[in-house]
Design a protein around this motif. Structure first.
Motif, short mmCIF file in Angstrom:
data_model
loop_
_atom_site.label_atom_id
_atom_site.label_comp_id
_atom_site.label_asym_id
_atom_site.label_seq_id
_atom_site.Cartn_x
_atom_site.Cartn_y
_atom_site.Cartn_z
N UNK A 150 42.17 -96.80 4.34
CA UNK A 150 43.12 -95.77 3.89
C UNK A 150 42.82 -94.45 4.62
N UNK A 151 43.78 -93.52 4.58
CA UNK A 151 43.54 -92.24 5.28
C UNK A 151 42.37 -91.46 4.69
N UNK A 152 42.00 -91.76 3.44
CA UNK A 152 40.87 -91.03 2.84
C UNK A 152 40.44 -91.69 1.55
N UNK A 153 39.31 -91.22 0.99
CA UNK A 153 38.83 -91.76 -0.28
C UNK A 153 39.77 -91.30 -1.39
N UNK A 154 39.86 -92.15 -2.42
CA UNK A 154 40.69 -91.79 -3.56
C UNK A 154 39.79 -91.76 -4.79
N UNK A 155 39.72 -90.60 -5.45
CA UNK A 155 38.84 -90.46 -6.62
C UNK A 155 39.69 -90.47 -7.88
N UNK A 156 39.30 -91.27 -8.86
CA UNK A 156 39.94 -91.21 -10.18
C UNK A 156 38.95 -91.73 -11.23
N UNK A 157 39.21 -91.37 -12.50
CA UNK A 157 38.25 -91.72 -13.57
C UNK A 157 38.15 -93.23 -13.75
N UNK A 158 39.30 -93.84 -14.04
CA UNK A 158 39.30 -95.26 -14.39
C UNK A 158 39.67 -96.10 -13.18
N UNK A 159 39.39 -97.38 -13.30
CA UNK A 159 39.67 -98.35 -12.27
C UNK A 159 41.18 -98.43 -11.97
N UNK A 160 41.98 -98.36 -13.03
CA UNK A 160 43.44 -98.36 -12.86
C UNK A 160 44.00 -97.17 -13.64
N UNK A 161 45.23 -96.83 -13.36
CA UNK A 161 45.86 -95.71 -14.05
C UNK A 161 45.76 -95.92 -15.57
N UNK A 162 45.39 -94.84 -16.29
CA UNK A 162 45.08 -94.94 -17.72
C UNK A 162 46.23 -95.53 -18.53
#
Ligand SMILES: Cc1cc2nc3c(=O)[nH]c(=O)nc-3n(C[C@H](O)[C@H](O)[C@H](O)COP(=O)(O)OP(=O)(O)OC[C@H]3O[C@@H](n4cnc5c(N)ncnc54)[C@H](O)[C@@H]3O)c2cc1C
Length: 459
Positions: A268-280
């Motif tokens: 991917x063009x960059x890292x993607x940071x989010x809390x949960x593995x999938x959208x809450x």
């Protein structure tokens, strides 16, 4: 996601979430008080008959066995390759050095609809054993905010479930080779004998995604190449990591902590940071409603859009620091095209842009793939379509083998991307256990009635 202040000062700036990296540092291997009934060693050989066979004793299989216990179904056998409840899950997290779960306290393999000690209750019961940081996370969970759960607490809780739901004496170490459904029974062939069951619940989890055959000329990986669920050579000084998810982030962090120079290849063009593995939203009924029952093409599109590799926010500061300091080189937007032995015992990766990256070792974290029953069930029973099984949306039984059902990642096209997570197992388990217990009762099996006081009103 914003986190509210609680106890010690929280690092929040307006609406943006500033992570606290020390949340990742929970201690591992504490000596938890044993439950009153110490778990028994796994049974030697499976019995020849059982009302229900559960294939796989990971978090999903444990949730199913616990739920069946609450439904009064006692004649249950869990067949697992390793013979230990959640053994593969903890082996994987420990190998990666993962000390906290990504999922919060409310995601637990306890039983939906029945009174039970939940993961958060369990952590509160063991307050004295928690670090100040872990206690703050418990308070966060109590206040309804995102919380970080120590793997240590989760493991002790799983052991508690095993003991209190009679699971220990029902686990057999066995490799299931074949599951043959018929009208009135299912025959399960293992390396340690055959079990005939009225119902089978498949909970085999997920396997690693393998590298495309074009990366090397078939067969074993070139020397120095490992997958995320294999150990990395300790004496490596330069390590390449391929992949963009939490597993890759763990590999990169582990390599940096071991003092290695790291090259990280991300498609991917960059890292993607989010809390949960999938959208809450996929952990809530309205999210699940977006996938269950909608046209197949829309489900595939939704899945592709939301099942995207991502990393917990807490990793960000250390990774950014390492990159700024030159110990970590991130190759963003780069596809691997070839991996081969390089000079001096190194391994060399060729990237689509023409660059070559070499290391003493290369670790591949290319994701996981649900086991959908192919290779165990006859292909006609699986009804595979685009890599997914054909399931009854209400009971999660195979449409062409109604005595066999699934809990876990394989239920993704019914429950959405969260099916692979601990919370998804709980939702799936509630459907499967209800259907299986009902069927056993109708067929006259001896199923104990759950104590009336146990059933939560209105759930
Ligand atoms: C490193 C890592 C971290 C994760 N962290 C989280 C998290 O924090 N929160 C979360 O919600 N999810 C997390 N997940 C997702 C996670 O995979 C699931 O939550 C959980 O492990 C899935 O449970 P499971 O029982 O479906 O599969 P598993 O845990 O893989 O268990 C399946 C079991 O079935 C056995 N089995 C398979 N086939 C057979 C056979 N033919 N015969 C006998 N036994 C068999 C396997 O050996 C294994 O023991 C994580 C995944 C990974 C890889």
């Amino acid at each position: 996601m914003t986190r509210a202040p609680a106890g010690a000062p929280r690092l929040t700036t307006g609406a943006s979430f500033v992570p606290e990296p020390h949340l990742l540092d929970s201690p591992r291997g504490r000596d938890w008080p044993r439950p009153p009934l110490a778990p028994l060693p796994p049974r030697d050989d499976p019995p020849s008959h059982a009302d229900v066979v559960v294939v796989g004793a990971g978090p999903a299989g444990l949730a199913v066995a616990s739920a069946l216990w609450h439904h009064g179904v006692r004649d249950v056998v869990l067949l697992d390759r390793g013979g230990r409840a959640c053994g593969r899950f903890f082996a994987r997290t420990d190998l990666l050095g993962q000390h906290v779960l990504r999922s919060p306290y409310e995601h637990h393999p306890g039983v939906e609809g029945f009174r039970d000690c939940e993961l958060l209750d369990f952590a509160r019961l063991h307050w004295g054993r928690l670090t100040p940081t872990e206690r703050r996370e418990v308070r966060m969970a109590q206040a309804g905010h995102r919380s970080v759960v120590p793997v240590d607490v989760f493991e002790a809780y799983c052991e508690h479930l095993v003991t209190t739901h009679g699971v220990a004496e029902r686990i057999c170490r066995a490799v299931v080779r074949e599951v043959l459904p018929a009208d009135d029974q299912v025959v399960v062939h293992t390396d340690r004998g055959t079990v005939t069951a009225r119902h089978v619940v498949l909970c085999p989890g997920e396997e690693r995604v393998l590298a495309p055959s074009s990366w090397w000329d078939g067969g074993a990986a070139p020397p120095g190449v490992t997958y995320w669920d294999e150990p990395v050579a300790r004496d490596a000084r330069r390590q390449v990591v391929v992949g963009a998810g939490l597993t890759a982030a763990h590999l990169v962090t582990g390599a940096l902590e071991a003092g290695r120079e790291v090259h990280w290849v991300i498609r991917a063009p960059g890292e993607h940071y989010q809390c949960a593995d999938v959208n809450a939203k996929f952990f809530r009924p309205e999210g699940r409603a977006r996938i269950g029952g909608v046209p197949w093409a829309d489900r595939l599109e939704l899945f592709a859009r939301y099942r995207r590799a991502s990393i917990m926010f807490e990793f960000r500061p250390a990774l950014e620091r390492a990159e700024a300091g030159g110990r970590l080189v991130v190759h963003r937007g780069e596809d691997v095209t070839r991996i081969a032995a390089g000079p001096g015992g190194t391994v060399e990766l060729r990237l689509a842009g023409g660059r070559r990256v070499a290391g003493d070792t290369a670790a591949l974290a290319l994701g996981t793939k649900p086991e959908i029953g192919l290779g165990l069930l006859p292909a006609s029973a699986v009804g595979e379509r685009d890599g997914w099984p054909e399931l009854d949306e209400r009971t999660l039984a195979y449409t062409h083998a109604p005595r066999v059902s699934v809990v876990g990642a394989a239920a993704g096209m019914v429950l959405g991307p969260a099916a692979r997570n601990i919370d998804g197992h709980r939702v799936a388990t509630a459907r499967v256990a209800h259907a299986v217990a009902g069927s056993l009762r109708r067929e006259g099996s001896s199923v104990d009635a759950p104590p009336r006081s146990e059933v939560k009103a209105g759930v």
